[in-house]
Motif scaffolding. Structure first.
Motif, short mmCIF file in Angstrom:
data_model
loop_
_atom_site.label_atom_id
_atom_site.label_comp_id
_atom_site.label_asym_id
_atom_site.label_seq_id
_atom_site.Cartn_x
_atom_site.Cartn_y
_atom_site.Cartn_z
N UNK A 157 0.84 -1.21 0.00
CA UNK A 157 0.00 0.00 0.00
C UNK A 157 0.87 1.25 0.00
N UNK A 158 1.93 1.22 0.80
CA UNK A 158 2.83 2.37 0.83
C UNK A 158 3.50 2.57 -0.53
N UNK A 159 3.82 1.45 -1.20
CA UNK A 159 4.43 1.56 -2.52
C UNK A 159 3.51 2.24 -3.51
N UNK A 160 2.23 1.89 -3.45
CA UNK A 160 1.28 2.52 -4.37
C UNK A 160 1.11 4.01 -4.06
N UNK A 161 0.94 4.35 -2.78
CA UNK A 161 0.65 5.74 -2.43
C UNK A 161 1.87 6.65 -2.56
N UNK A 162 3.07 6.08 -2.45
CA UNK A 162 4.27 6.92 -2.55
C UNK A 162 4.92 6.84 -3.93
N UNK A 163 4.41 5.95 -4.80
CA UNK A 163 5.01 5.82 -6.13
C UNK A 163 4.95 7.11 -6.92
N UNK A 164 3.82 7.81 -6.81
CA UNK A 164 3.67 9.07 -7.55
C UNK A 164 4.69 10.10 -7.09
N UNK A 165 4.90 10.17 -5.76
CA UNK A 165 5.87 11.13 -5.23
C UNK A 165 7.27 10.78 -5.71
N UNK A 166 7.63 9.51 -5.67
CA UNK A 166 8.96 9.08 -6.12
C UNK A 166 9.14 9.35 -7.60
N UNK A 167 8.10 9.06 -8.39
CA UNK A 167 8.18 9.32 -9.83
C UNK A 167 8.39 10.80 -10.12
N UNK A 318 2.53 11.00 0.48
CA UNK A 318 3.57 10.24 1.20
C UNK A 318 3.21 10.12 2.67
N UNK A 319 2.59 11.18 3.23
CA UNK A 319 2.12 11.12 4.62
C UNK A 319 1.03 10.05 4.76
N UNK A 320 0.15 9.96 3.78
CA UNK A 320 -0.85 8.88 3.77
C UNK A 320 -0.14 7.53 3.72
N UNK A 321 0.94 7.46 2.95
CA UNK A 321 1.71 6.21 2.86
C UNK A 321 2.29 5.80 4.20
N UNK A 322 2.73 6.78 4.99
CA UNK A 322 3.25 6.47 6.33
C UNK A 322 2.13 5.88 7.19
N UNK A 323 0.93 6.44 7.06
CA UNK A 323 -0.21 5.89 7.80
C UNK A 323 -0.48 4.45 7.43
N UNK A 324 -0.38 4.11 6.14
CA UNK A 324 -0.63 2.74 5.73
C UNK A 324 0.43 1.79 6.28
N UNK A 325 1.69 2.24 6.30
CA UNK A 325 2.76 1.40 6.87
C UNK A 325 2.46 1.11 8.35
N UNK A 326 2.10 2.16 9.08
CA UNK A 326 1.79 1.98 10.50
C UNK A 326 0.59 1.04 10.67
N UNK A 327 -0.41 1.18 9.79
CA UNK A 327 -1.58 0.31 9.85
C UNK A 327 -1.19 -1.15 9.65
N UNK A 328 -0.27 -1.40 8.72
CA UNK A 328 0.18 -2.77 8.50
C UNK A 328 0.92 -3.34 9.70
N UNK A 329 1.63 -2.47 10.42
CA UNK A 329 2.39 -2.93 11.59
C UNK A 329 1.47 -3.24 12.77
N UNK A 330 0.40 -2.45 12.94
CA UNK A 330 -0.49 -2.67 14.09
C UNK A 330 -1.59 -3.69 13.78
N UNK A 331 -1.78 -4.01 12.51
CA UNK A 331 -2.88 -4.90 12.12
C UNK A 331 -2.87 -6.24 12.86
N UNK A 332 -1.71 -6.93 12.96
CA UNK A 332 -1.73 -8.21 13.68
C UNK A 332 -2.21 -8.07 15.13
N UNK A 333 -1.85 -6.99 15.81
CA UNK A 333 -2.30 -6.80 17.19
C UNK A 333 -3.80 -6.54 17.24
N UNK A 334 -4.29 -5.72 16.30
CA UNK A 334 -5.73 -5.46 16.26
C UNK A 334 -6.49 -6.75 16.01
#
Length: 472
Positions: A157-167, A318-334
């Motif tokens: 998800x982070x790759x998709x949301x930050x790809x435009x910024x990197x491009x 990219x800030x949205x991408x950071x949110x998605x990364x954090x969501x992936x990290x907390x998902x197993x606990x949730x």
């Protein structure tokens, strides 16, 4: 020998653990790279068009050629990976990605670039389900698998949301060609490391490939993606949009008929009848469609309504991408605390609640801070739903069918990415009056409503195998 000596891992066990961690890094790196490829060329398209001689009308084929192959062939290659080896399919795909990216970076005319984008799409269809099935078979159902799937979902998800910024950064600082050359470097590194660290359990028996089913579903998926992308470009009333979509629906029905009659089907009807498989993948399609398509109206809002430049808009995403990364990290606990099904329902509700305030945006710059806050929260929630659907859709699936299960997951993901944006585009166009703002507001409101409907569908229809229902 003490009790502590018995509990401490041996040197051999430590080497296995280290190799397993490196294998996870390799697989996640590959998936992140492929996710970036979905969006990295967005900002670069005008530059590519002017340099290589694309007409404005044909520019969209740079994206469409990739999407058609990535979504259309993923189920086929997911099954081939089951039959002939996931590691082998992964390495072939990475090799094709490297070669195709090199050709694309060196391209001097439209035909060569489009051919290389087809190669990149086929590589994505090979690598993504193979990598995901290698991950799921590497870990048993439970917390470890949920954690690694959380990381995978977060990075994709982070790759998709930050790809435009990197491009945008690469195009402005160096050249659009480096959006392809980076893939070459990563492919070479992966091809050096992957054969050493990846292990694939050979199949006890190699069944025959269901060629009629494979051909039918691949054509159906290609037609579906073509119709949807055409609708986004030319509108939903054109025969080039609804004609292929209708033909795809007929072929999907024919595919199900084939699968009910062949001895060794590509997709076993019994697998599709499992509610965790069918409704898990439906939830995944909706999760990807809602979040990735939200980027479209927000891009219009930031640049057309508020007047921000492409780089500033890219940094906000990219800030949205950071949110998605954090969501992936907390998902197993949730998932572990709430249970798999409840976590998915809660995630969709939170995503919808976070998206809804954006339906009331105005032309005031004062909306930027609230936008950053709610998109961050929505991105986190979306990743919990994505990790949940991935876990749900692989729960109870035998190891020999994990490539097929992850092929279905990848197909849901990629079709969701392709479907969402044309729908949002059509809504914005239909409701825009004197300015784009009314259309943007309605599109975002409908996006939030779809999230709530998704929560209801999961709550009502998703059913997990009884013995695994609370495993996460």
């Amino acid at each position: 020998m003490t009790a502590n000596d018995l509990l401490e891992p041996t040197a051999a066990e430590q080497r296995v653990a280290a190799r397993q961690r490196l294998a996870v890094v390799v697989l996640l790196t590959a998936n992140f790279t492929l996710a970036v490829d979905f969006s990295i060329l967005g900002v670069a398209l005008p530059h590519i068009g002017s340099e290589l001689g694309f007409t404005t009308a044909n520019l969209q084929w740079i994206v469409t050629a990739f999407a058609l192959c990535a979504a259309g062939f993923t189920l086929f290659f997911g099954r081939v990976a089951d039959l002939f080896g996931r590691k082998r399919m992964f390495l072939i795909g990475i090799g094709l990605l490297g070669v195709s990216s090199l050709v694309a970076g060196l391209a001097t005319d439209p035909v060569v670039l489009l051919a290389s984008r087809v190669g990149q799409g086929l590589a994505t269809a090979m690598v993504t389900p193979a990598a995901l099935s290698l991950l799921t078979t590497m870990f048993p159902e439970g917390p470890a698998r949920a954690r690694v799937l959380g990381l995978s979902g977060a990075l994709m998800a982070a790759g998709f949301t930050t790809g435009a910024a990197l491009g945008g950064v690469l195009t402005g600082a160096v050249s659009w060609r480096w959006a392809f050359f980076i893939n070459v470097i990563i492919a070479v590194i992966v091809l050096v490391v992957a054969p050493i660290v990846l292990k694939d359990r050979p199949a006890e028996r190699r069944p025959r490939l269901d060629a009629p089913g494979a051909i039918t579903v691949t054509i159906a998926l290609v037609l579906l993606v073509f119709g949807i992308t055409t609708a986004g470009e030319q509108g939903w009333t054109t025969p080039l949009a609804w004609g292929p979509i209708f033909a795809a629906a007929v072929l999907f029905a024919f595919f199900l008929w084939i699968e009910s009659r062949v001895a060794e089907p590509l997709v076993s009807p019994t697998l599709l009848k499992r509610r965790n498989i069918a409704w898990g993948n439906a939830a995944g399609l909706l999760a990807f469609a809602t979040e990735t398509s939200l980027v479209f109206p927000l891009t219009l809002y930031l640049q057309e309504t508020l007047g921000f430049g492409a780089v500033t808009a890219g940094l906000i995403f990219a800030w949205l991408g950071i949110g998605t990364v954090l969501g992936g990290l907390i998902a197993p606990r949730v998932i572990g605390k709430a249970g798999l099904k409840n976590a998915m329902v809660i995630a969709f509700v939170v995503q919808g609640a976070a998206t809804l305030p954006l339906a009331f945006v105005s032309d005031s710059n004062g909306w930027v801070i609230p936008l950053l806050i709610v998109t961050f929260i929505g991105g986190m929630a979306n990743l919990v739903a994505i990790v949940g659907y991935t876990v749900a859709s692989t729960t109870g699936v035998p190891a020999e069918q994990q490539g097929l299960a992850t092929g279905l997951i990848t197909m849901s993901q990629q079709v969701g990415i392709v479907v969402g944006t044309p729908v949002m585009s059509a809504i914005v166009t239909a409701f825009a009056t004197t300015s784009l703002l009314p259309g943007i507001q309605v599109a975002i409101g409908i996006n939030a409503a779809i999230c709530i409907v998704s929560a209801a569908l999961v709550a009502i229809f998703l059913s997990l195998p009884a013995q695994r229902a609370e495993t996460a």
